[in-house]
Design an enzyme around this catalytic site. Structure first.
Site, PDB file in Angstrom:
ATOM      1  N   HIS A  69     -68.278  52.420  61.741  1.00  0.00           N
ATOM      2  CA  HIS A  69     -68.263  51.375  62.776  1.00  0.00           C
ATOM      3  C   HIS A  69     -68.820  51.871  64.105  1.00  0.00           C
ATOM      4  CE1 HIS A  69     -64.176  53.004  63.976  1.00  0.00           C
ATOM      5  NE2 HIS A  69     -64.618  52.655  65.166  1.00  0.00           N
ATOM      6  N   ASP A 114     -65.131  53.613  55.840  1.00  0.00           N
ATOM      7  CA  ASP A 114     -65.581  53.741  57.234  1.00  0.00           C
ATOM      8  C   ASP A 114     -66.064  55.169  57.475  1.00  0.00           C
ATOM      9  OD1 ASP A 114     -66.086  53.129  59.867  1.00  0.00           O
ATOM     10  OD2 ASP A 114     -63.982  53.234  60.514  1.00  0.00           O
ATOM     11  N   SER A 206     -62.655  57.256  68.131  1.00  0.00           N
ATOM     12  CA  SER A 206     -63.172  56.939  66.799  1.00  0.00           C
ATOM     13  C   SER A 206     -64.242  57.933  66.369  1.00  0.00           C
ATOM     14  CB  SER A 206     -63.767  55.526  66.777  1.00  0.00           C
ATOM     15  OG  SER A 206     -62.769  54.556  66.896  1.00  0.00           O
TER      16      SER A 206
END
Length: 253
Positions: A69, A114, A206
Site C-alpha cells: 500500500h 500487503d 508502514s
C-alpha cells in the site's frame, strides 16, 4: 477461550477510556531513539520533496521490501530510497527506484498480501548499508520483536526525521482477530503486536521492518492509529520468503 478474549478486550477498552481522559500519546509511539545500526538496513521511502512516506528493509544488494500500500498507484521515478542513517537530516545515501514489484494478489481493501519489492538503480554501498536476513521460522505468541520507524507522534502528524524503535511482544492471533473484526480480517499471513495504550505504530511507520534475533520477521502493515489501545497488524515475512526469492532472482537473470 471466549472468557480470555472478553477479558483482554475489556482491558483494551479500559485503556481507550483512559486515553480519552488523559489525552496523552507517548511516542513508533512509546519507543526510544533507534541505535545507529538499525539505519543500515531500515530504508526510508521518500517523495521527490524529500519527505518520508514509508519504511522498508534492505534484503539484497539492490532490493528493499516494503508493504504494497506504500507504493501502489505510483511510478518508480517518484520514489527515492534513503538508507544508511537513523537521522534523515544527517547522513544517509539516496538511491533511485527502478522497478516497483507489488504482490500479484495484493488486495488494497483487506490488506491481504500487503508486500512489495523495490529494485533500485545500481547497487547499495555495502560499506555503509547492511543486508538483513529474512526470518523463516513462525512467530509464537509472546515472542519479543523490535519495530523501527520514522512515523508520526500523533494522528495526522508529520513523520519524524529521527528513527525510533520499540520492543513489543507478538500478540495472540485469536484475540487480535476478535479485536479487529470490525476493521479488517486478520489472516494467517499477518501477525499482531500489542501491549498498552501509548505503545505502537503511527502514520509513516508502514513498511518499516520488524526484527527478531537480527532477522526480518515482519513489515508494519495496518491498524487503528495511533497507539490508542488496539493491536497493530503486520505482514508476516515467513509467508512470503519464497515469493521474494523468486521475484528477486528474476532481476538477476
Amino acid at each position: 477461550m471466549y472468557s480470555r478474549i472478553s477479558n483482554t478486550l475489556m482491558f483494551i477498552g479500559l485503556l481507550i477510556n483512559q486515553h480519552k481522559v488523559s489525552g496523552n500519546l507517548n511516542r513508533v509511539i512509546g519507543g526510544y531513539d533507534a541505535p545507529s545500526e538499525f539505519g543500515r538496513f531500515h530504508a526510508s521511502l521518500q517523495n521527490l520533496s524529500g519527505q518520508h512516506v514509508c519504511g522498508s528493509a534492505v534484503v539484497t544488494k539492490s532490493h528493499v521490501v516494503t508493504v504494497a500500500h506504500c507504493v501502489a498507484g505510483t511510478e518508480p521515478q517518484y520514489v527515492k530510497i534513503v538508507v544508511g542513517t537513523n537521522d534523515l537530516d544527517n547522513g544517509g545515501l539516496q538511491y533511485d527506484a527502478e522497478v516497483l514489484n507489488i504482490h500479484q494478489q495484493y488486495n488494497s481493501s483487506t490488506r491481504i498480501n500487503d508486500i512489495a519489492i523495490i529494485k533500485i538503480s545500481g547497487y547499495f554501498d555495502l560499506q555503509h548499508i547492511t543486508i538483513i536476513e529474512m526470518g523463516y521460522n513462525e512467530l509464537l505468541e509472546g515472542d519479543p520483536v523490535i519495530i523501527t520507524g520514522f512515523g508520526a507522534q500523533e494522528p495526522n502528524g508529520e513523520s519524524s526525521r529521527q528513527m525510533y524503535a520499540i520492543n513489543l511482544p507478538v500478540f495472540s492471533q485469536e484475540t487480535c482477530r476478535f479485536a479487529m473484526r470490525y476493521s479488517k480480517e486478520v489472516v494467517d499471513s499477518m501477525f499482531c503486536t500489542f501491549t498498552q495504550i501509548g505503545q505502537g505504530t503511527c502514520h509513516g511507520d508502514s513498511g518499516g521492518p520488524i526484527i527478531k534475533d537480527n532477522k526480518l520477521v515482519g513489515l508494519v502493515s495496518w491498524g487503528i492509529p495511533c497507539a490508542v489501545g488496539f493491536p497493530d497488524v503486520h505482514t508476516r515475512i515467513s509467508h512470503f520468503t519464497e515469493w521474494i526469492k523468486e521475484e528477486v532472482i528474476k532481476d538477476f537473470i
